[in-house]
Design a protein around this motif. Structure first.
Motif, PDB file in Angstrom:
ATOM      1  N   PRO A 359       0.821  -1.209   0.054  1.00 34.21           N
ATOM      2  CA  PRO A 359      -0.027  -0.142  -0.050  1.00 34.21           C
ATOM      3  C   PRO A 359       1.025   1.051   0.041  1.00 34.21           C
ATOM      4  O   PRO A 359       0.406   2.543  -0.629  1.00 34.21           O
ATOM      5  N   HIS A 360       2.003   1.239   0.555  1.00 37.09           N
ATOM      6  CA  HIS A 360       2.809   2.535   0.879  1.00 37.09           C
ATOM      7  C   HIS A 360       3.822   2.899  -0.159  1.00 37.09           C
ATOM      8  O   HIS A 360       4.218   3.978  -0.112  1.00 37.09           O
ATOM      9  N   GLU A 361       3.967   1.976  -1.229  1.00 34.22           N
ATOM     10  CA  GLU A 361       4.882   2.169  -2.096  1.00 34.22           C
ATOM     11  C   GLU A 361       4.812   3.294  -3.245  1.00 34.22           C
ATOM     12  O   GLU A 361       5.865   3.804  -3.678  1.00 34.22           O
ATOM     13  N   HIS A 362       3.627   3.613  -3.522  1.00 27.15           N
ATOM     14  CA  HIS A 362       3.301   4.789  -4.455  1.00 27.15           C
ATOM     15  C   HIS A 362       2.633   5.989  -3.776  1.00 27.15           C
ATOM     16  O   HIS A 362       1.988   6.993  -4.507  1.00 27.15           O
ATOM     17  N   VAL A 363       2.854   6.003  -2.699  1.00 29.46           N
ATOM     18  CA  VAL A 363       2.285   7.347  -1.757  1.00 29.46           C
ATOM     19  C   VAL A 363       2.780   8.587  -2.338  1.00 29.46           C
ATOM     20  O   VAL A 363       4.362   8.621  -2.505  1.00 29.46           O
ATOM     21  N   GLY A 364       2.017   9.552  -2.624  1.00 29.40           N
ATOM     22  CA  GLY A 364       2.619  11.044  -3.076  1.00 29.40           C
ATOM     23  C   GLY A 364       3.153  10.971  -4.682  1.00 29.40           C
ATOM     24  O   GLY A 364       3.608  11.833  -5.225  1.00 29.40           O
ATOM     25  N   GLN A 365       2.635  10.023  -5.277  1.00 27.91           N
ATOM     26  CA  GLN A 365       3.048  10.052  -6.602  1.00 27.91           C
ATOM     27  C   GLN A 365       1.589  10.485  -7.447  1.00 27.91           C
ATOM     28  O   GLN A 365       1.743  10.386  -8.924  1.00 27.91           O
ATOM     29  N   ARG A 366       0.625  11.185  -6.830  1.00 29.72           N
ATOM     30  CA  ARG A 366      -0.434  11.703  -7.651  1.00 29.72           C
ATOM     31  C   ARG A 366      -1.479  10.996  -8.240  1.00 29.72           C
ATOM     32  O   ARG A 366      -2.185  11.465  -8.926  1.00 29.72           O
ATOM     33  N   GLN A 367      -1.404   9.502  -8.096  1.00 24.95           N
ATOM     34  CA  GLN A 367      -2.327   8.844  -8.701  1.00 24.95           C
ATOM     35  C   GLN A 367      -2.589   7.642  -7.726  1.00 24.95           C
ATOM     36  O   GLN A 367      -1.497   6.891  -7.041  1.00 24.95           O
ATOM     37  N   SER A 368      -3.691   7.445  -7.183  1.00 30.12           N
ATOM     38  CA  SER A 368      -3.981   6.475  -6.441  1.00 30.12           C
ATOM     39  C   SER A 368      -3.955   5.175  -7.365  1.00 30.12           C
ATOM     40  O   SER A 368      -4.002   5.356  -8.489  1.00 30.12           O
ATOM     41  N   ARG A 369      -3.835   3.884  -6.644  1.00 25.33           N
ATOM     42  CA  ARG A 369      -3.871   2.742  -7.264  1.00 25.33           C
ATOM     43  C   ARG A 369      -2.991   2.687  -8.666  1.00 25.33           C
ATOM     44  O   ARG A 369      -3.307   2.472  -9.495  1.00 25.33           O
ATOM     45  N   LEU A 370      -1.587   3.359  -8.534  1.00 26.86           N
ATOM     46  CA  LEU A 370      -0.994   3.764  -9.636  1.00 26.86           C
ATOM     47  C   LEU A 370      -0.422   2.369 -10.329  1.00 26.86           C
ATOM     48  O   LEU A 370      -0.443   2.268 -11.521  1.00 26.86           O
ATOM     49  N   PRO A 371      -0.134   1.224  -9.742  1.00 28.46           N
ATOM     50  CA  PRO A 371       0.370  -0.029 -10.256  1.00 28.46           C
ATOM     51  C   PRO A 371      -0.752  -0.318 -11.043  1.00 28.46           C
ATOM     52  O   PRO A 371      -0.475  -1.131 -12.299  1.00 28.46           O
ATOM     53  N   PHE A 372      -1.975  -0.647 -10.719  1.00 27.74           N
ATOM     54  CA  PHE A 372      -3.120  -1.251 -11.470  1.00 27.74           C
ATOM     55  C   PHE A 372      -3.468  -0.279 -12.713  1.00 27.74           C
ATOM     56  O   PHE A 372      -3.516  -0.692 -13.790  1.00 27.74           O
ATOM     57  N   ARG A 373      -3.397   0.987 -12.664  1.00 28.00           N
ATOM     58  CA  ARG A 373      -3.515   2.073 -13.729  1.00 28.00           C
ATOM     59  C   ARG A 373      -2.467   1.736 -14.872  1.00 28.00           C
ATOM     60  O   ARG A 373      -2.790   1.414 -15.949  1.00 28.00           O
ATOM     61  N   ASN A 377      -3.054   0.474 -18.680  1.00 26.04           N
ATOM     62  CA  ASN A 377      -2.556   1.146 -19.759  1.00 26.04           C
ATOM     63  C   ASN A 377      -1.936   0.470 -20.490  1.00 26.04           C
ATOM     64  O   ASN A 377      -1.677   0.716 -21.819  1.00 26.04           O
ATOM     65  N   ASP A 378      -0.569  -0.087 -20.108  1.00 28.86           N
ATOM     66  CA  ASP A 378       0.232  -0.888 -20.669  1.00 28.86           C
ATOM     67  C   ASP A 378      -0.406  -1.810 -21.661  1.00 28.86           C
ATOM     68  O   ASP A 378      -0.090  -2.309 -22.737  1.00 28.86           O
ATOM     69  N   TYR A 379      -1.108  -2.563 -20.920  1.00 28.32           N
ATOM     70  CA  TYR A 379      -1.773  -3.875 -21.474  1.00 28.32           C
ATOM     71  C   TYR A 379      -2.658  -3.521 -22.713  1.00 28.32           C
ATOM     72  O   TYR A 379      -2.863  -4.229 -23.761  1.00 28.32           O
ATOM     73  N   HIS A 380      -3.591  -2.400 -22.711  1.00 21.10           N
ATOM     74  CA  HIS A 380      -4.438  -2.024 -23.471  1.00 21.10           C
ATOM     75  C   HIS A 380      -3.869  -1.048 -24.373  1.00 21.10           C
ATOM     76  O   HIS A 380      -4.688  -0.547 -25.330  1.00 21.10           O
ATOM     77  N   GLN A 381      -2.756  -0.606 -24.271  1.00 19.58           N
ATOM     78  CA  GLN A 381      -1.790   0.404 -25.075  1.00 19.58           C
ATOM     79  C   GLN A 381      -2.871   1.650 -25.453  1.00 19.58           C
ATOM     80  O   GLN A 381      -3.169   2.200 -26.218  1.00 19.58           O
ATOM     81  N   THR A 382      -3.271   2.491 -24.010  1.00 13.90           N
ATOM     82  CA  THR A 382      -3.982   3.566 -23.813  1.00 13.90           C
ATOM     83  C   THR A 382      -3.816   4.393 -22.696  1.00 13.90           C
ATOM     84  O   THR A 382      -3.150   3.817 -21.948  1.00 13.90           O
ATOM     85  N   GLU A 383      -4.479   5.532 -22.713  1.00 14.98           N
ATOM     86  CA  GLU A 383      -4.142   6.504 -21.443  1.00 14.98           C
ATOM     87  C   GLU A 383      -5.503   6.552 -20.942  1.00 14.98           C
ATOM     88  O   GLU A 383      -5.899   7.393 -19.940  1.00 14.98           O
ATOM     89  N   ASP A 384      -6.296   5.613 -21.056  1.00 11.54           N
ATOM     90  CA  ASP A 384      -7.850   5.893 -20.485  1.00 11.54           C
ATOM     91  C   ASP A 384      -7.896   5.284 -19.118  1.00 11.54           C
ATOM     92  O   ASP A 384      -8.950   5.665 -18.560  1.00 11.54           O
ATOM     93  N   PHE A 385      -6.975   4.810 -18.290  1.00  8.07           N
ATOM     94  CA  PHE A 385      -6.614   4.448 -17.055  1.00  8.07           C
ATOM     95  C   PHE A 385      -6.143   5.548 -16.261  1.00  8.07           C
ATOM     96  O   PHE A 385      -5.583   5.319 -15.160  1.00  8.07           O
ATOM     97  N   SER A 386      -5.841   6.816 -16.876  1.00 13.90           N
ATOM     98  CA  SER A 386      -4.913   7.916 -15.953  1.00 13.90           C
ATOM     99  C   SER A 386      -5.821   8.962 -15.391  1.00 13.90           C
ATOM    100  O   SER A 386      -5.317   9.824 -14.982  1.00 13.90           O
ATOM    101  N   ARG A 387      -7.099   8.895 -15.725  1.00 15.04           N
ATOM    102  CA  ARG A 387      -7.833   9.650 -15.012  1.00 15.04           C
ATOM    103  C   ARG A 387      -7.782   9.623 -13.603  1.00 15.04           C
ATOM    104  O   ARG A 387      -8.057   8.627 -13.069  1.00 15.04           O
TER     105      ARG A 387
END
Length: 472
Positions: A359-373, A377-387
């Motif tokens: 849980p703590h590894e991506h605190v402060g990187q301005r996106q919640s659930r960053l690993p999932f997003r 995005n990488d899998y579907h080659q899109t930026e639709d999960f960056s909102r």
């Protein structure tokens, strides 16, 4: 009558589980009984000093037994809102949801509910989350209705349904903001994937109504939208009884969003004190209820599993939040809906994937659930999960309160909570007035109090009881 089993403790000791009905197993030991639900249904258990009974209908149990109210449960609900627990609003009545086990004896009880430990799931070995979501949606010839909010979770479900030609995507909208950014994003995603898309505009006048056919198990803010959501879904499926309704409910819990103290606790555990304090400050700003407001999440899921100290308190709280999501889906899927509800985010494989992310590894990187997003995005080659930001329906609830302010004020003044001094009526009336005048935020305790009073009023009507009692 829907009582399906009745027994005394130790009356017929047997180590081998007895299957009462498909999915429900009971073991009667010398001094206790162990009930395990391995099927898809929810059962209700009434415990007494000498024995217990098992029911398939809460309505029939309440009509037959008329138990007293459970004041501890009600007070906890008013303070903390929805929670996962075997207890109910009625004293000595327990819920047995799928994949749970309940142990009873003459003086105590305990509950086990760990859906990520289901057979076939192994920690440390995961498919890609995009594949897991796709596998979690049953393959069938039934038409699919996708509840597409425009957020990360429902967008992920939309991509998991890509390629199907029978998908209707529905987006709930505030009548005064039918073109909000999240609605527009949902419309774009549906068009990109080739789905038919409808904007379902909520009617504020229909909020706070509970349909007579529903038998809710507990007070919940989710009740407020239940009738309106059900109406809009039924309009979409147009009478088809084989329709499958899919949504992303549960993703916010398993990926720790909205903000919770979980990352802060793990930051402290890893000695990152400065970052922990900075993160806690952002939590206070988010919750807007004083410096101690975020700590209310420490009580989420109280009563689940063994009570013990943990060297990783953040991970323990994460488990409780996941239990909460699975519990909500198990309960709300069985309130009388005339269609099949599917919640892919709370399948065991997705739960284990979420638990693999620190849980703590991506605190402060301005996106919640960053690993999932990033993975999506990488899998579907899109930026639709960056909102990150998404609109909400607070405005619709404010107008519902404006329309029904007098009715709700009377309900708070004359209700169970007021009679037993579970809340201060004056405080609730002030919060109600502020919401009716368009306050930027509706007080959470007001919503909890309203859910309690509407819940009890609904069950009084269903059971023919003028007033439920606190004392037995």
């Amino acid at each position: 009558m829907t009582r399906i089993f009745n027994a005394e403790y130790g009356s017929a000791a047997a180590q081998t589980p007895l299957e009462i009905v498909p999915g429900l197993q009971v073991r009667l030991l010398r001094d206790r009984a162990i009930l395990a639900n391995v099927g898809p249904d929810v059962f209700y258990v009434r415990a007494a000093s000498a024995g217990f009974s098992i029911w398939t209908s809460l309505k029939q149990l309440l009509k037959s037994m008329r138990p007293a109210l459970n004041p501890g449960y009600l007070r906890h609900h008013l303070q903390f809102g929805e929670m996962a627990t075997h207890a109910t609003a009625w004293r000595n009545v327990h819920q047995l949801v799928p994949n749970a086990a309940l142990t009873l004896n003459a003086g105590s009880w305990s509950w086990r509910f760990e859906p990520w430990r289901q057979a076939g799931c192994r920690n440390g070995s995961f498919e890609h989350p995009a594949i897991l979501l796709k596998q979690a949606i049953p393959v069938s010839a039934a038409p699919v209705v996708l509840e597409l909010s425009g957020g990360t979770d429902s967008t992920a479900i939309a991509y998991a349904l890509a390629g199907r030609h029978d998908v209707l995507a529905i987006t709930w909208a505030d009548p005064l903001a039918p073109n909000a950014s999240d609605v527009e994003h949902a419309r774009r995603i549906a068009g990109k994937l080739g789905f038919e898309h409808r904007v379902a505009v909520l009617s504020p006048g229909a909020l706070f109504d509970l349909p007579a056919q529903f038998e809710p198990d507990r007070p919940s803010v989710s009740l407020f939208m239940l009738a309106e959501r059900d109406r809009l879904v039924r309009n979409a499926i147009d009478g088809r009884t084989n329709a499958m309704v899919v949504n992303g409910h549960g993703g916010d819990h398993i990926f720790l969003d909205p903000p919770s103290p979980v990352p802060m606790l793990d930051l402290l555990f890893h000695g990152r004190v400065r970052e922990a304090l900075k993160y806690y400050r952002t939590l206070v700003e988010f919750h807007g209820g004083g410096v101690l407001a975020p700590l209310r999440y420490r009580r989420v899921g109280q009563g689940i599993g063994r009570n013990s100290l943990s060297l990783t308190p953040g991970k323990r709280l994460h488990l409780r939040l996941i239990q909460q999501a699975c519990y909500e889906n198990a309960i709300w899927s069985r309130l009388g809906s005339r269609y099949r509800l599917v919640h892919p985010f709370t399948c065991p494989a997705m739960l284990n994937y979420a638990l693999s992310i620190a849980p703590h590894e991506h605190v402060g990187q301005r996106q919640s659930r960053l690993p999932f997003r990033k993975a999506m995005n990488d899998y579907h080659q899109t930026e639709d999960f960056s909102r990150v930001s998404k609109g909400h329906l607070t405005g619709a609830f404010q107008r519902a309160i404006q329309l029904k302010e007098d009715i709700l004020a009377a309900l708070l003044k004359q209700g169970i909570g007021a009679e037993y001094k579970m809340y201060r009526v004056d405080d609730m009336q002030r919060a109600l007035r502020a919401a009716a005048l368009g306050s930027a935020e509706i007080h959470p305790q007001l919503m909890n109090a309203l859910s309690l009073e509407l819940f009890m009023q609904h069950w009084s009507h269903l059971s023919g009881v003028a007033r439920w009692r606190i004392d037995s």
